[in-house]
Design an enzyme around this catalytic site. Structure first.
Site, PDB file in Angstrom:
ATOM      1  N   SER A  87       0.860  -1.184   0.000  1.00 42.24           N
ATOM      2  CA  SER A  87       0.000   0.000   0.000  1.00 42.24           C
ATOM      3  C   SER A  87       0.891   1.228   0.000  1.00 42.24           C
ATOM      4  CB  SER A  87      -0.861  -0.004   1.273  1.00 42.24           C
ATOM      5  OG  SER A  87      -1.561   1.207   1.411  1.00 42.24           O
ATOM      6  N   TYR A  92      -1.783  -0.830  10.721  1.00 42.59           N
ATOM      7  CA  TYR A  92      -1.984  -1.165   9.299  1.00 42.59           C
ATOM      8  C   TYR A  92      -0.703  -0.850   8.507  1.00 42.59           C
ATOM      9  CZ  TYR A  92      -3.958  -1.161   4.562  1.00 42.59           C
ATOM     10  OH  TYR A  92      -4.207  -1.417   3.232  1.00 42.59           O
TER      11      TYR A  92
HETATM   12  N1  LIG Z   1      -8.659  -0.210  -1.413  1.00 45.55           N
HETATM   13  C1  LIG Z   1      -7.584   0.490  -1.121  1.00 45.55           C
HETATM   14  O1  LIG Z   1      -7.638   1.730  -1.036  1.00 45.55           O
HETATM   15  C2  LIG Z   1      -6.265  -0.200  -0.892  1.00 45.55           C
HETATM   16  C3  LIG Z   1      -5.121   0.602  -0.823  1.00 45.55           C
HETATM   17  C4  LIG Z   1      -3.900  -0.015  -0.590  1.00 45.55           C
HETATM   18  C5  LIG Z   1      -3.819  -1.389  -0.413  1.00 45.55           C
HETATM   19  N2  LIG Z   1      -4.953  -2.139  -0.468  1.00 45.55           N
HETATM   20  C6  LIG Z   1      -4.821  -3.580  -0.232  1.00 45.55           C
HETATM   21  O2  LIG Z   1      -5.449  -4.295  -1.270  1.00 45.55           O
HETATM   22  C7  LIG Z   1      -5.862  -5.572  -0.802  1.00 45.55           C
HETATM   23  C8  LIG Z   1      -7.294  -5.836  -1.245  1.00 45.55           C
HETATM   24  O3  LIG Z   1      -8.168  -4.952  -0.568  1.00 45.55           O
HETATM   25  P1  LIG Z   1      -9.455  -4.296  -1.238  1.00 45.55           P
HETATM   26  O4  LIG Z   1      -9.226  -2.839  -1.271  1.00 45.55           O
HETATM   27  O5  LIG Z   1      -9.830  -4.992  -2.472  1.00 45.55           O
HETATM   28  O6  LIG Z   1     -10.526  -4.544  -0.063  1.00 45.55           O
HETATM   29  P2  LIG Z   1     -11.811  -5.479   0.027  1.00 45.55           P
HETATM   30  O7  LIG Z   1     -12.778  -5.148  -1.060  1.00 45.55           O
HETATM   31  O8  LIG Z   1     -12.277  -5.350   1.439  1.00 45.55           O
HETATM   32  O9  LIG Z   1     -11.227  -6.924  -0.233  1.00 45.55           O
HETATM   33  C9  LIG Z   1     -10.493  -7.617   0.739  1.00 45.55           C
HETATM   34  C10 LIG Z   1     -10.524  -9.071   0.389  1.00 45.55           C
HETATM   35  O10 LIG Z   1      -9.769  -9.791   1.387  1.00 45.55           O
HETATM   36  C11 LIG Z   1     -10.518 -10.921   1.759  1.00 45.55           C
HETATM   37  N3  LIG Z   1     -10.181 -11.353   3.115  1.00 45.55           N
HETATM   38  C12 LIG Z   1     -10.263 -10.662   4.272  1.00 45.55           C
HETATM   39  N4  LIG Z   1      -9.910 -11.441   5.307  1.00 45.55           N
HETATM   40  C13 LIG Z   1      -9.611 -12.663   4.778  1.00 45.55           C
HETATM   41  C14 LIG Z   1      -9.199 -13.901   5.316  1.00 45.55           C
HETATM   42  N5  LIG Z   1      -9.018 -14.064   6.643  1.00 45.55           N
HETATM   43  N6  LIG Z   1      -8.972 -14.927   4.477  1.00 45.55           N
HETATM   44  C15 LIG Z   1      -9.164 -14.784   3.143  1.00 45.55           C
HETATM   45  N7  LIG Z   1      -9.552 -13.654   2.576  1.00 45.55           N
HETATM   46  C16 LIG Z   1      -9.777 -12.602   3.387  1.00 45.55           C
HETATM   47  C17 LIG Z   1     -11.966 -10.529   1.610  1.00 45.55           C
HETATM   48  O11 LIG Z   1     -12.769 -11.667   1.326  1.00 45.55           O
HETATM   49  P3  LIG Z   1     -13.683 -12.478   2.364  1.00 45.55           P
HETATM   50  O12 LIG Z   1     -14.260 -11.467   3.326  1.00 45.55           O
HETATM   51  O13 LIG Z   1     -14.699 -13.121   1.480  1.00 45.55           O
HETATM   52  O14 LIG Z   1     -12.758 -13.471   2.990  1.00 45.55           O
HETATM   53  C18 LIG Z   1     -11.912  -9.661   0.370  1.00 45.55           C
HETATM   54  O15 LIG Z   1     -12.056 -10.432  -0.795  1.00 45.55           O
HETATM   55  C19 LIG Z   1      -5.666  -5.543   0.727  1.00 45.55           C
HETATM   56  O16 LIG Z   1      -4.476  -6.222   1.046  1.00 45.55           O
HETATM   57  C20 LIG Z   1      -5.540  -4.067   1.024  1.00 45.55           C
HETATM   58  O17 LIG Z   1      -4.804  -3.816   2.204  1.00 45.55           O
HETATM   59  C21 LIG Z   1      -6.163  -1.576  -0.721  1.00 45.55           C
END
Ligand SMILES: NC(=O)c1ccc[n+]([C@@H]2O[C@H](COP(=O)([O-])OP(=O)(O)OC[C@H]3O[C@@H](n4cnc5c(N)ncnc54)[C@H](OP(=O)(O)O)[C@@H]3O)[C@@H](O)[C@H]2O)c1
Length: 245
Positions: free
Chosen positions: A142, A155
């Protein structure tokens, strides 16, 4: 022919947000997807949508905090497609809060999913990639792995750890294993719904008004995968143009 075509790609956290967008984009490029997350209904709907559009995908319900489930996900990839070309360690959560609130349960969850989940993913695919003499690990860090934000100490610590792991994989991967660290800024997904502190949620909600679409990150991931085997894209930071920090 695109370097994505025919590659076997495991995506953790594929049930929403960046994981889901990346699955759609890579499926269109001809990848064979192996989708993991906890919500089976979402995984099934995604698999069905990909197959309906002519793509290839399987799913397996996977909690990345359970090492045996992550191993089973990797095993499912090998049974269905015979190899593992790419692992996208994407599952993550972001329950931000000030340290003084001592939300220790949430700190532990972030360590378990954002760091240990990534390690379990690495352990599940590394021996296979060594046997193949080829592989690619893509970790979702991130901007919070480069800059520490207010109310985001834990985080950020997890995302700094992911960045360090990506560099370690790059160094130890040698000529066989590529390592890509992806660092998104604000992207419109479900990530902010994990924030339980109302004050922090309000502040983050305002920041995320500038959030960009998840496909922006999917395109960056596709770019890293589609390079020829002797080109290793190590670090990509993708922010909204408007994002100040
Ligand atoms: N969105 C942003 O602004 C942003 C910025 C920087 C980095 N990121 C990173 O990008 C990645 C994806 O996040 P996102 O933004 O797409 O958020 P999101 O829509 O909340 O997706 C997160 C995913 O992680 C899964 N997850 C959570 N806990 C889990 C577990 N214990 N086992 C397996 N899967 C799990 C969730 O699926 P289930 O609940 O179905 O398990 C979901 O599919 C993360 O690592 C996040 O830190 C996001």
């Amino acid at each position: 022919m695109s370097e994505i075509n025919g590659k076997v790609v495991i995506i953790t956290g594929a049930s929403s947000g960046l994981g889901e967008a990346t699955a759609h984009r890579l499926a269109k490029g001809g990848a064979k997807l192996v989708l993991g997350a906890r919500r089976e209904d979402r995984l099934k709907a995604l698999r069905d949508a990909i197959v309906e559009q002519g793509g290839e995908a399987i799913y397996r319900v996977t909690d990345v905090t359970d090492r045996s489930q992550v191993e089973a996900l990797a095993q499912a990839a090998k049974e269905a497609y015979g190899r593992i070309d790419v692992l996208i360690n994407n599952a993550g959560l972001m329950p931000l809060s000030p340290l003084d609130q001592l939300k220790v349960d949430e700190w532990e969850k972030m360590v378990d999913v954002n760091i240990k989940g990534v390690l379990y993913g690495l352990a599940a695919v590394l021996p296979t990639m060594r046997e193949q003499h080829a592989g690619h690990i893509i970790n979702l860090s991130s901007v919070a792995g480069h800059v520490v934000f207010p109310s985001a100490a834990v985080y950020c610590a997890t995302k700094y750890a992911v960045k360090a792991l990506s560099e370690g994989i790059r160094q130890e991967g040698g000529e066989e294993i590529r390592s890509t660290n992806i660092s998104p800024g604000a992207v419109a997904t479900e990530l902010t719904t994990t924030i339980s502190d109302p004050e922090t949620a309000k502040g983050v909600g305002e920041l995320y008004e500038m959030a960009i679409d998840a496909d922006a990150i999917a395109r960056a991931i596709a770019f890293a995968i589609e390079q020829p085997a002797d080109v290793d894209v190590n670090e990509l930071i993708i922010r909204p143009t408007k994002q100040p920090l």
